[in-house]
Design a protein around this motif. Structure first.
Motif, PDB file in Angstrom:
ATOM      1  N   UNK A  78      63.256 -76.752 -26.747  1.00  9.99           N
ATOM      2  CA  UNK A  78      62.072 -77.555 -26.473  1.00  9.99           C
ATOM      3  C   UNK A  78      60.831 -76.805 -26.929  1.00  9.99           C
ATOM      4  N   UNK A  79      60.119 -77.361 -27.921  1.00 13.27           N
ATOM      5  CA  UNK A  79      58.992 -76.670 -28.544  1.00 13.27           C
ATOM      6  C   UNK A  79      57.633 -77.188 -28.102  1.00 13.27           C
ATOM      7  N   UNK A  80      57.607 -78.166 -27.193  1.00 13.51           N
ATOM      8  CA  UNK A  80      56.345 -78.775 -26.810  1.00 13.51           C
ATOM      9  C   UNK A  80      55.835 -78.311 -25.461  1.00 13.51           C
ATOM     10  N   UNK A  81      55.275 -79.262 -24.716  1.00 14.61           N
ATOM     11  CA  UNK A  81      54.696 -78.966 -23.409  1.00 14.61           C
ATOM     12  C   UNK A  81      55.618 -79.412 -22.278  1.00 14.61           C
ATOM     13  N   UNK A  82      56.895 -79.438 -22.530  1.00 10.67           N
ATOM     14  CA  UNK A  82      57.869 -79.892 -21.536  1.00 10.67           C
ATOM     15  C   UNK A  82      57.798 -79.028 -20.273  1.00 10.67           C
ATOM     16  N   UNK A  83      57.963 -79.684 -19.117  1.00 11.36           N
ATOM     17  CA  UNK A  83      57.889 -78.982 -17.832  1.00 11.36           C
ATOM     18  C   UNK A  83      59.270 -78.533 -17.369  1.00 11.36           C
ATOM     19  N   UNK A  84      59.269 -77.678 -16.366  1.00 15.09           N
ATOM     20  CA  UNK A  84      60.534 -77.260 -15.756  1.00 15.09           C
ATOM     21  C   UNK A  84      61.241 -78.442 -15.118  1.00 15.09           C
ATOM     22  N   UNK A  85      60.473 -79.371 -14.561  1.00 14.27           N
ATOM     23  CA  UNK A  85      61.062 -80.580 -13.963  1.00 14.27           C
ATOM     24  C   UNK A  85      61.786 -81.390 -15.032  1.00 14.27           C
ATOM     25  N   UNK A  86      61.172 -81.516 -16.198  1.00 13.98           N
ATOM     26  CA  UNK A  86      61.810 -82.253 -17.287  1.00 13.98           C
ATOM     27  C   UNK A  86      63.127 -81.594 -17.683  1.00 13.98           C
ATOM     28  N   UNK A  87      63.141 -80.260 -17.759  1.00 17.54           N
ATOM     29  CA  UNK A  87      64.358 -79.536 -18.113  1.00 17.54           C
ATOM     30  C   UNK A  87      65.461 -79.817 -17.090  1.00 17.54           C
ATOM     31  N   UNK A  88      65.112 -79.737 -15.819  1.00 12.44           N
ATOM     32  CA  UNK A  88      66.109 -79.985 -14.774  1.00 12.44           C
ATOM     33  C   UNK A  88      66.638 -81.407 -14.836  1.00 12.44           C
ATOM     34  N   UNK A  89      65.756 -82.372 -15.046  1.00  4.47           N
ATOM     35  CA  UNK A  89      66.179 -83.776 -15.119  1.00  4.47           C
ATOM     36  C   UNK A  89      67.091 -84.012 -16.320  1.00  4.47           C
ATOM     37  N   UNK A  90      66.743 -83.412 -17.450  1.00  6.33           N
ATOM     38  CA  UNK A  90      67.571 -83.554 -18.647  1.00  6.33           C
ATOM     39  C   UNK A  90      68.962 -82.975 -18.411  1.00  6.33           C
ATOM     40  N   UNK A  91      69.011 -81.807 -17.816  1.00  6.98           N
ATOM     41  CA  UNK A  91      70.302 -81.160 -17.574  1.00  6.98           C
ATOM     42  C   UNK A  91      71.166 -82.005 -16.637  1.00  6.98           C
ATOM     43  N   UNK A  92      70.557 -82.536 -15.572  1.00  8.26           N
ATOM     44  CA  UNK A  92      71.320 -83.354 -14.619  1.00  8.26           C
ATOM     45  C   UNK A  92      71.838 -84.641 -15.263  1.00  8.26           C
ATOM     46  N   UNK A  93      71.065 -85.184 -16.199  1.00  9.39           N
ATOM     47  CA  UNK A  93      71.474 -86.415 -16.865  1.00  9.39           C
ATOM     48  C   UNK A  93      72.640 -86.184 -17.823  1.00  9.39           C
ATOM     49  N   UNK A  94      72.631 -85.035 -18.487  1.00 12.80           N
ATOM     50  CA  UNK A  94      73.576 -84.774 -19.577  1.00 12.80           C
ATOM     51  C   UNK A  94      74.848 -84.066 -19.114  1.00 12.80           C
ATOM     52  N   UNK A 147      77.643 -83.096 -16.304  1.00 10.10           N
ATOM     53  CA  UNK A 147      78.726 -82.861 -17.270  1.00 10.10           C
ATOM     54  C   UNK A 147      79.141 -84.070 -18.084  1.00 10.10           C
ATOM     55  N   UNK A 148      78.616 -85.247 -17.806  1.00 11.36           N
ATOM     56  CA  UNK A 148      79.198 -86.468 -18.369  1.00 11.36           C
ATOM     57  C   UNK A 148      79.003 -86.619 -19.873  1.00 11.36           C
ATOM     58  N   UNK A 149      77.848 -86.180 -20.398  1.00 14.98           N
ATOM     59  CA  UNK A 149      77.571 -86.352 -21.827  1.00 14.98           C
ATOM     60  C   UNK A 149      77.853 -85.076 -22.603  1.00 14.98           C
ATOM     61  N   UNK A 150      77.391 -83.944 -22.100  1.00 14.25           N
ATOM     62  CA  UNK A 150      77.648 -82.658 -22.750  1.00 14.25           C
ATOM     63  C   UNK A 150      77.761 -81.592 -21.682  1.00 14.25           C
ATOM     64  N   UNK A 151      78.980 -81.273 -21.322  1.00 19.89           N
ATOM     65  CA  UNK A 151      79.206 -80.282 -20.273  1.00 19.89           C
ATOM     66  C   UNK A 151      78.721 -78.906 -20.724  1.00 19.89           C
ATOM     67  N   UNK A 152      77.988 -78.239 -19.845  1.00 15.90           N
ATOM     68  CA  UNK A 152      77.528 -76.889 -20.138  1.00 15.90           C
ATOM     69  C   UNK A 152      76.335 -76.802 -21.062  1.00 15.90           C
ATOM     70  N   UNK A 153      75.619 -77.914 -21.258  1.00 13.94           N
ATOM     71  CA  UNK A 153      74.437 -77.879 -22.116  1.00 13.94           C
ATOM     72  C   UNK A 153      73.465 -76.789 -21.657  1.00 13.94           C
ATOM     73  N   UNK A 154      72.914 -76.054 -22.631  1.00 13.53           N
ATOM     74  CA  UNK A 154      71.949 -75.006 -22.331  1.00 13.53           C
ATOM     75  C   UNK A 154      70.610 -75.317 -22.998  1.00 13.53           C
ATOM     76  N   UNK A 155      69.546 -74.714 -22.459  1.00 14.78           N
ATOM     77  CA  UNK A 155      68.188 -75.044 -22.887  1.00 14.78           C
ATOM     78  C   UNK A 155      67.426 -73.785 -23.292  1.00 14.78           C
ATOM     79  N   UNK A 156      66.797 -73.855 -24.457  1.00 13.07           N
ATOM     80  CA  UNK A 156      65.869 -72.825 -24.932  1.00 13.07           C
ATOM     81  C   UNK A 156      64.456 -73.389 -24.821  1.00 13.07           C
TER      82      UNK A 156
END
Length: 226
Positions: A93-109, A111-120
């Motif tokens: 994520x190269x923009x102004x994304x918040x920690x809340x956005x990161x957490x929401x994205x991870x919960x959405x993805x 394990x159902x869409x991409x298990x173990x997704x990681x965030x930079x």
């Protein structure tokens, strides 16, 4: 030491760069970039657009090193679509994304869409005080990318001051990126920091946008990891 080669788009070039020693492949999904990886138009208002199969199929078959999708202030549904279509292992994520956005994205993805997704999370560093921006993301991002290109410019003889990294006292591992070129391998080897995980390279290793010079990348990686 991790070497992430970003701004890739051509499947054959990606395979060659992986063979040259790259550990992670970056696909840029920011439309303003000349390295943008687009979706193929389905030419239908009902059927979603689909990915470049030369990239997506190899990743799904487990033939590639980890894929990192690069986004900047994009809509979550766009990110999720590309995670699914391109089998992304990481989201950067190269923009102004918040920690809340990161957490929401991870919960959405996961394990159902991409298990173990990681965030930079990319953080632009121009001075020591800029590391204070990292505090919001500690415990949310899996890794930082510190873009320190602002304090050095190869064209005017100035070099990046990697000594700035001493001001980072967080617990999240980081990559360093920015204006890194083939001549920087020696100075990068001298970085001593417990959270230093590797480097991110891109434009200065290209023969054209999104096409990397395989021999140059291979030489750089060999020098960096020797």
């Amino acid at each position: 030491m991790i070497v992430k080669v970003c701004g890739m788009r051509d499947a054959v070039n990606i395979r060659a760069i992986e063979t040259a020693g790259a550990d992670m492949t970056g696909l840029v999904f920011c439309k303003e970039s000349p390295r943008y990886v687009g979706m193929i138009n389905s030419r239908s208002g009902l059927i979603p657009d689909f990915p470049d199969k030369s990239l997506a199929d190899g990743q799904r078959a487990g033939e590639c090193k980890p894929f990192v999708g690069v986004f900047a202030d994009d809509m979550p549904q766009n990110i999720i679509t590309r995670i699914y279509n391109y089998g992304l292992d990481w989201v950067q994520l190269n923009g102004e994304e918040s920690a809340v956005m990161i957490d929401n994205l991870r919960r959405t993805v996961d394990p159902d869409i991409r298990s173990g997704l990681k965030v930079i999370k990319r953080v632009v560093i121009g001075c020591r005080d800029d590391f204070a921006m990292c505090a919001e993301y500690e415990g949310h991002a899996d890794m930082f990318l510190f873009d320190i290109s602002g304090n050095g410019n190869a064209t005017d003889g100035c070099r990046t001051d990697w000594g700035l990294l001493a001001a980072y006292t967080g617990a999240t591992p980081f990559l360093v990126g920015g204006d890194i070129g083939p001549e920087d391998a020696a100075s990068l080897r001298e970085i001593v920091h417990p959270m230093f995980a590797g480097v991110d390279i891109d434009a200065r290793f290209e023969t054209a946008p999104a096409m990397k010079d395989v021999a140059l990348v291979e030489k750089f990686i060999a020098s960096l990891k020797r």
